[in-house]
Design a protein around this motif. Structure first.
Motif, short mmCIF file in Angstrom:
data_model
loop_
_atom_site.label_atom_id
_atom_site.label_comp_id
_atom_site.label_asym_id
_atom_site.label_seq_id
_atom_site.Cartn_x
_atom_site.Cartn_y
_atom_site.Cartn_z
N GLY A 43 2.77 55.54 -0.92
CA GLY A 43 3.28 54.45 -1.74
C GLY A 43 4.74 54.56 -2.09
N SER A 44 5.49 55.37 -1.36
CA SER A 44 6.93 55.46 -1.62
C SER A 44 7.57 54.09 -1.50
N PHE A 45 8.55 53.85 -2.35
CA PHE A 45 9.30 52.59 -2.38
C PHE A 45 8.45 51.41 -2.84
N TYR A 46 7.17 51.66 -3.18
CA TYR A 46 6.29 50.58 -3.65
C TYR A 46 6.22 49.42 -2.66
N ALA A 47 6.27 49.72 -1.39
CA ALA A 47 6.31 48.67 -0.37
C ALA A 47 4.93 48.43 0.21
N LEU A 48 4.46 47.18 0.15
CA LEU A 48 3.17 46.78 0.68
C LEU A 48 3.40 45.91 1.90
N MET A 49 2.66 46.17 2.97
CA MET A 49 2.86 45.45 4.23
C MET A 49 1.74 44.43 4.46
N GLY A 50 2.11 43.30 5.06
CA GLY A 50 1.12 42.29 5.37
C GLY A 50 1.42 41.59 6.68
N TYR A 51 0.39 40.97 7.25
CA TYR A 51 0.56 40.09 8.41
C TYR A 51 0.72 38.66 7.90
N ASN A 52 1.53 37.86 8.61
CA ASN A 52 1.61 36.45 8.25
C ASN A 52 0.46 35.67 8.88
N ILE A 53 0.39 34.38 8.57
CA ILE A 53 -0.77 33.57 8.99
C ILE A 53 -0.79 33.33 10.51
N ASN A 54 0.35 33.54 11.19
CA ASN A 54 0.35 33.37 12.65
C ASN A 54 -0.64 34.29 13.33
N VAL A 55 -0.76 35.50 12.82
CA VAL A 55 -1.67 36.49 13.42
C VAL A 55 -3.12 36.04 13.25
N ILE A 56 -3.44 35.46 12.10
CA ILE A 56 -4.79 34.95 11.87
C ILE A 56 -5.09 33.82 12.85
N ASN A 57 -4.14 32.92 12.99
CA ASN A 57 -4.34 31.79 13.91
C ASN A 57 -4.44 32.24 15.37
N GLN A 58 -3.81 33.35 15.71
CA GLN A 58 -3.96 33.89 17.07
C GLN A 58 -5.41 34.27 17.34
N ILE A 59 -6.07 34.87 16.36
CA ILE A 59 -7.49 35.21 16.51
C ILE A 59 -8.32 33.94 16.67
#
Length: 445
Positions: free
Chosen positions: A193-209
């Protein structure tokens, strides 16, 4: 619906044998099924704790509804490295409508889910946990983005320990009590949890599925057809006018709000607004478009092409001109004139007819013909004129600068129709309405 209630209505908890996490609901344009979207590792575990599972092992709970959801199927991304899964569940009737948006930097966002650190034995876990964040950095080449919590996550455990179980939650942009799905929280940028940085995927990846499996994409049903807006667009008209217009509006049914969104984008609004999604669930926006498209069809017997969505017609001297429409928070038509000429002059074309649809108001003056538009431009203060000239080379005082553009408010038609409110013969009424529409388009008062 209040923001906190919407978070709880969308959030679900995932359990799969010895693993679990959070997820969120989305209703596509179908009543055959609904979606739960979550991180793939919430089902198959991590590299350190892998597990095999089947459909019957997936348990999904909506605590606000006090129900377990029925899993129909699940779908992974074709790239095995993508930590994402879409779970198809039996149709759930009351999922709140949610717009999607691509990540934007430095915006308030929220994550709501069910981290393991909350006590499950006492039932506290069912309340869930909200984490307010700010979107921070975007990686478009990988469809990822980074958010940072607004406050300290924990003063007891490490950030990583505190957030276990929250992965798979939706990341929602927050604006005026509305939530816009921006993506999905997958993991910490750094394991502790260094830098308090949380990563996410945008909605394009969901739509690819979804696209890969021929499933409905993440487009709300409100944007896929005009039918619901046809029912309400003309209800302020008196007598038989409403029913005649609704019947004529059936001609536009093959078009959709999403066609306009794709074509116009930020130019749906005045001033232009890059946060296109902000008003897309506002029925007043689409009622205005239903009205204009219906009037346009009644006048020309034509509809625009979906891929271009340009409204063209010939005026009284057989001169072709464009009809353009904007949705605005401006209260007065004169403000719209100044806004367009000051900020978007290059987008104006000769003889344009600008149709304005105002949010939550109807201006006292509903039209500016060519001469009136020139008069408004003369009223722009000298300092603003000089700044416009310095930045664009446009001299507002030049008599030819107006391009003979005219402005009307969408409600002008309704006002003009009122004289026929006592005419009950439908065929005759339709002819009169068509004549009035042509008159307004050709001769702006």
């Amino acid at each position: 619906m209040e923001k906190s209630s919407k978070y709880r209505n969308l959030a679900v908890r995932i359990k799969c044998i010895n693993i679990g996490g959070s997820g969120f609901l989305f209703q596509p344009n179908t009543t055959d099924y609904s979606y739960v979207i979550t991180a793939k590792h919430c089902l198959e575990g991590t590299e350190e704790t892998p597990q095999c599972f089947g459909k019957k092992d997936i348990e999904i709970y909506s605590y606000i509804r006090n129900i377990e959801l029925t899993v129909l199927d699940y779908y992974f991304h074709p790239d095995k490295e993508v930590d994402l899964v879409v779970i198809k569940i039996e149709y759930l009737e009351d999922i709140p409508g949610t717009l999607v948006t691509l990540p934007k930097e430095d915006k308030p966002v929220g994550i709501f889910g069910y981290p393991n650190v909350i006590d499950d034995n006492t039932g506290t876990i069912k309340k869930g946990q909200y984490v307010g964040c700010t979107s921070y950095f975007i990686y478009p080449e990988t469809n990822e983005f980074e958010v940072n919590p607004n406050g300290e996550i924990s003063n007891v455990n490490t950030v990583g320990e505190t957030l276990v179980g929250l992965s798979g939650s939706g990341i929602f942009l927050e604006s005026d009590q509305e939530l816009y799905l921006m993506g999905i929280f997958i993991e910490l940028k750094e394991v502790k949890g260094s830098f308090y940085a949380l990563m996410g995927y945008n909605i394009n990846v969901i739509n690819q599925i979804l696209n890969n499996n021929n499933l409905e994409l993440l487009i709300p049903g409100e944007l896929l057809d005009f039918q619901k807006y046809i029912e309400t667009a003309f209800e302020s008209n008196e007598g038989s006018i409403e029913s005649v217009l609704k019947r004529c509006a059936k001609s536009i049914i093959d078009l959709s709000p999403n066609d306009i969104v794709v074509s116009h984008n930020e130019k749906l609004y005045l001033p232009y607004n890059k946060f296109v999604e902000e008003e897309l669930l506002n029925s007043q926006l689409w009622e205005g478009w239903v009205s204009l498209l219906t009037y346009y069809y009644m006048d020309t017997s034509q509809l625009p092409k979906k891929e271009e969505f340009i409204l063209k017609r010939n005026n009284t001297i057989k001169q072709q001109h464009n009809i353009k429409m904007f949705f605005t928070k401006h209260k007065k038509l004169s403000t719209c004139v100044m806004d367009l000429f000051s900020n978007n002059y290059d987008d104006l074309e000769s003889n344009d007819l600008i149709v304005i649809n105002t949010k939550n108001s109807s201006p006292g003056t509903k039209s500016y013909n060519k001469d009136s538009t020139k008069n408004v431009l003369r009223e722009i203060d000298k300092g603003k004129k000089e700044k416009i000239y310095e930045e664009t080379g446009i001299d507002i005082d030049d008599p030819d600068i107006s391009k003979d553009v005219e402005f009307i408010h969408i409600n002008l038609f309704q006002d003009e129709f009122a004289e026929y409110r006592n005419l009950n013969v439908k065929k005759e009424l339709e002819i009169k309405l068509k004549e009035k529409i042509k008159e307004v388009f050709n001769s702006v008062p």
